[in-house]
Design a protein around this motif. Structure first.
Motif, PDB file in Angstrom:
ATOM      1  N   THR A 283      -9.083  -7.926 -28.165  1.00 48.30           N
ATOM      2  CA  THR A 283      -7.767  -8.559 -28.205  1.00 48.30           C
ATOM      3  C   THR A 283      -7.125  -8.447 -26.826  1.00 48.30           C
ATOM      4  OG1 THR A 283      -6.811  -6.492 -29.033  1.00 48.30           O
ATOM      5  CG2 THR A 283      -7.418  -8.158 -30.661  1.00 48.30           C
ATOM      6  N   SER A 284      -7.680  -9.155 -25.887  1.00 51.07           N
ATOM      7  CA  SER A 284      -7.213  -9.072 -24.505  1.00 51.07           C
ATOM      8  C   SER A 284      -6.721 -10.438 -24.046  1.00 51.07           C
ATOM      9  CB  SER A 284      -8.358  -8.603 -23.595  1.00 51.07           C
ATOM     10  OG  SER A 284      -7.936  -8.551 -22.252  1.00 51.07           O
ATOM     11  N   ILE A 285      -5.505 -10.460 -23.507  1.00 51.19           N
ATOM     12  CA  ILE A 285      -4.889 -11.708 -23.068  1.00 51.19           C
ATOM     13  C   ILE A 285      -4.364 -11.543 -21.652  1.00 51.19           C
ATOM     14  CG2 ILE A 285      -3.041 -13.384 -23.506  1.00 51.19           C
ATOM     15  CD1 ILE A 285      -3.254 -12.797 -26.432  1.00 51.19           C
ATOM     16  N   GLY A 286      -4.603 -12.548 -20.827  1.00 46.90           N
ATOM     17  CA  GLY A 286      -4.156 -12.503 -19.438  1.00 46.90           C
ATOM     18  C   GLY A 286      -3.051 -13.503 -19.163  1.00 46.90           C
ATOM     19  N   PHE A 287      -2.211 -13.177 -18.194  1.00 46.68           N
ATOM     20  CA  PHE A 287      -1.127 -14.068 -17.770  1.00 46.68           C
ATOM     21  C   PHE A 287      -1.149 -14.188 -16.251  1.00 46.68           C
ATOM     22  CE2 PHE A 287       0.321 -13.045 -21.967  1.00 46.68           C
ATOM     23  CZ  PHE A 287       1.073 -14.151 -22.374  1.00 46.68           C
ATOM     24  N   LEU A 288      -1.211 -15.417 -15.773  1.00 45.41           N
ATOM     25  CA  LEU A 288      -1.056 -15.678 -14.344  1.00 45.41           C
ATOM     26  C   LEU A 288       0.328 -16.276 -14.158  1.00 45.41           C
ATOM     27  CD1 LEU A 288      -4.515 -17.231 -13.329  1.00 45.41           C
ATOM     28  CD2 LEU A 288      -3.853 -14.839 -13.579  1.00 45.41           C
ATOM     29  N   GLY A 289       1.264 -15.439 -13.760  1.00 44.31           N
ATOM     30  CA  GLY A 289       2.663 -15.837 -13.692  1.00 44.31           C
ATOM     31  C   GLY A 289       3.385 -15.341 -14.938  1.00 44.31           C
ATOM     32  N   LEU A 290       4.585 -14.805 -14.743  1.00 47.91           N
ATOM     33  CA  LEU A 290       5.316 -14.258 -15.890  1.00 47.91           C
ATOM     34  C   LEU A 290       6.812 -14.537 -15.717  1.00 47.91           C
ATOM     35  CD1 LEU A 290       4.222 -12.685 -18.375  1.00 47.91           C
ATOM     36  CD2 LEU A 290       5.188 -10.627 -17.353  1.00 47.91           C
ATOM     37  N   GLY A 291       7.150 -15.818 -15.802  1.00 49.79           N
ATOM     38  CA  GLY A 291       8.553 -16.207 -15.707  1.00 49.79           C
ATOM     39  C   GLY A 291       9.202 -16.255 -17.074  1.00 49.79           C
ATOM     40  N   LEU A 292      10.140 -17.160 -17.241  1.00 51.69           N
ATOM     41  CA  LEU A 292      10.873 -17.268 -18.511  1.00 51.69           C
ATOM     42  C   LEU A 292       9.935 -17.588 -19.669  1.00 51.69           C
ATOM     43  CD1 LEU A 292      13.625 -17.540 -20.077  1.00 51.69           C
ATOM     44  CD2 LEU A 292      13.449 -19.990 -19.595  1.00 51.69           C
ATOM     45  N   ILE A 293       9.097 -18.621 -19.513  1.00 54.37           N
ATOM     46  CA  ILE A 293       8.219 -19.036 -20.605  1.00 54.37           C
ATOM     47  C   ILE A 293       7.061 -18.057 -20.779  1.00 54.37           C
ATOM     48  CG2 ILE A 293       6.707 -20.858 -21.470  1.00 54.37           C
ATOM     49  CD1 ILE A 293       9.669 -21.534 -21.568  1.00 54.37           C
ATOM     50  N   GLY A 294       6.397 -17.719 -19.687  1.00 49.89           N
ATOM     51  CA  GLY A 294       5.286 -16.759 -19.782  1.00 49.89           C
ATOM     52  C   GLY A 294       5.739 -15.425 -20.347  1.00 49.89           C
ATOM     53  N   GLY A 295       6.888 -14.952 -19.888  1.00 51.45           N
ATOM     54  CA  GLY A 295       7.410 -13.692 -20.399  1.00 51.45           C
ATOM     55  C   GLY A 295       7.758 -13.761 -21.869  1.00 51.45           C
ATOM     56  N   SER A 296       8.314 -14.888 -22.300  1.00 51.46           N
ATOM     57  CA  SER A 296       8.674 -15.049 -23.716  1.00 51.46           C
ATOM     58  C   SER A 296       7.424 -15.096 -24.590  1.00 51.46           C
ATOM     59  CB  SER A 296       9.498 -16.329 -23.898  1.00 51.46           C
ATOM     60  OG  SER A 296      10.728 -16.237 -23.202  1.00 51.46           O
TER      61      SER A 296
END
Length: 370
Positions: A9-22
Motif C-alpha cells: 500500500t505505497s503511494i507517491g506524490f510528485l508535488g503537494l499543493g492544495l489538490i495533492g495535499g487534499s
C-alpha cells in the motif's frame, strides 16, 4: 476487487499543493496503513507534511524512493509534469499506476503516449478547488462529494480503471469516466471560460469606476457572487488557458455571438426576446443539481436578519461556537440586492451551514436563509 494492485500500500506524490495535499490527506484518512512518499520543491511543504503525519517518506529528488509505489500522483504544475515524468520513468515499477490532477488532459496524455506509458496511466481531475492554494490550505474534506473525472487511455486495463474508481470513492469523491478530449471541451465550458469571464467583468468595473471607487464600494450581491472565482491563482489560470486554448477559443466565439444577440435585443428594445432569454436561462440554471460537485465550488452561506444593537453579532458567533461549528467568513451585507438578511455567514461545509440554520431558527432567528 482489491484497490491496490499488490498487497503493498505505497503511494507517491510528485508535488503537494492544495489538490495533492487534499488527496494525500483523504487517502490517509481512508487508509491509515498506507505509506506516502512525497517529493516537492518546497522544503517547508515537505517538513509540514511530515510533521502532520501525512508524508511517511520525504525526498528532495525524484529517485528510487518511488520504485515500490502502487500509485503515483503527478500534482506539480502542468508545465513541470513532463519533466518530472521523464525523471520518474527509470524508477517505475511495471505494476504502478500513474495519474495526474490537472484540469487539462490532452497534453499529459500525449506525453504519456510518447514515453510508452499508456498502459500505466489514467488521467485524473478532481473537480474541487479553493480561492486559496498551497499545501497549508489543503484538507481531506475538499474532495467530499466532488466529481473526480478519470480519463483512461485506450491501453488502460479495465481492472486498473475499476480499482482506481474504488480508490476515488474511498476518498469521498464521485468518479466519472470521460474521454480526454471530451473532458477538455467540457471543462473549457463550465470552468475555464467562466474564469475568463469573471476576470473580464472585474476589469470592466475597475476601468469604468469613478475616482472615488463607488462601484467597488457597492460591488456585492450578484456582482460579487459571479466574480468570486476571479480571486483564483493568476499563474495557475494562465497555464490552464494556454494548455486548453483551442477549446476555450471555440466556446469564446460562441459566447461572443451570444453577447451580440443580447446587444441586438437591447438595441431593438425587443421585450419578447429578452423575456425568453431570461426564461430559458432560469429554467436551465434551476435544473442544475444542488451540489458542490463541480469545478466552481459552492459557497456554503446563509444570511440572517438581525437587529442593529451591541452584542447581536457576538451572540450568533457564540451560539455557533458552542456547537463546534466553524465559521469561514462573516460580514454585514451592505448591498442587499440579492441578500435576504443583513448578516452573511460562510461555512466550510454544507453540513455546517445546515446545522447553523437550524440552530439559529431554534434560537429565535426566523428569517434565516440559504
Amino acid at each position: 476487487m482489491d484497490i491496490f494492485p499488490t498487497n503493498a500500500t505505497s503511494i507517491g506524490f510528485l508535488g503537494l499543493g492544495l489538490i495533492g495535499g487534499s488527496i494525500a490527506k483523504a487517502l490517509k484518512a481512508a487508509w491509515p496503513e498506507i505509506r506516502l512518499t512525497v517529493y516537492d520543491q518546497k522544503d517547508e511543504t515537505l517538513t509540514l507534511a511530515k510533521k502532520e503525519g501525512v508524508a511517511d517518506i520525504i525526498t528532495h529528488a525524484i529517485d528510487a524512493s518511488f520504485g515500490s509505489c502502487d500509485y503515483i500522483f503527478l500534482c506539480a504544475p502542468v508545465a513541470a509534469n513532463a519533466k518530472n515524468l521523464t525523471a520518474l520513468k527509470e524508477y517505475l515499477s511495471p505494476h504502478c499506476l500513474l495519474t495526474d490532477v490537472g484540469s487539462v488532459k490532452s497534453g499529459i496524455h500525449s506525453h504519456i503516449e510518447a514515453l510508452g506509458l499508456s498502459a500505466q496511466f489514467i488521467g485524473g481531475h478532481p473537480m474541487a478547488g479553493s480561492e486559496r492554494f498551497g499545501y497549508a490550505n489543503s484538507k481531506a474534506q475538499l474532495l467530499e462529494n466532488a466529481y473526480y473525472i478519470l480519463t483512461p487511455t485506450d491501453k488502460t486495463p479495465t481492472k486498473k480503471l475499476e480499482a482506481y474508481k474504488e480508490l476515488v470513492t474511498s476518498m469521498g469523491a464521485i468518479p466519472l469516466v470521460l474521454d480526454a478530449q471530451q473532458h477538455d471541451y467540457v471543462t473549457a465550458a463550465v470552468s475555464h471560460l467562466p474564469h475568463l469571464i469573471a476576470a473580464s467583468l472585474v476589469r470592466l468595473v475597475k476601468d469604468s469606476d469613478s475616482k472615488d471607487s463607488i462601484m467597488k464600494r457597492i460591488a456585492a450581491g450578484g456582482f460579487k457572487d459571479i466574480t468570486r472565482i476571479a480571486s483564483s491563482s493568476p499563474g495557475m489560470w494562465q497555464q490552464i488557458c494556454l494548455s486548453n486554448a483551442g477549446n476555450i477559443l471555440c466556446l469564446l466565439d460562441n459566447y461572443i455571438q451570444e453577447l451580440t444577440a443580447i446587444r441586438n435585443g437591447l438595441e431593438e428594445k425587443d421585450g419578447v426576446w429578452l423575456q425568453r432569454f431570461f426564461q430559458e436561462a432560469q429554467e436551465y440554471r434551476d435544473s442544475f443539481l444542488e451540489a458542490s460537485s463541480g469545478p466552481i465550488k459552492s459557497a456554503y452561506t446563509l444570511t440572517i436578519d438581525i437587529a442593529d444593537r451591541p452584542g447581536a453579532l457576538a451572540s450568533i458567533a457564540t451560539l455557533l461556537a458552542a456547537h463546534n461549528i466553524s465559521i469561514k467568513n462573516i460580514g454585514i451585507a451592505h448591498n442587499r440586492e440579492r441578500e435576504e438578511g443583513a448578516l452573511r455567514i460562510e461555512f466550510y461545509t454544507e453540513q455546517g451551514s445546515k446545522t447553523a440554520c437550524r440552530l439559529l431558527q431554534d434560537a429565535g432567528y426566523p428569517k434565516t436563509f440559504h
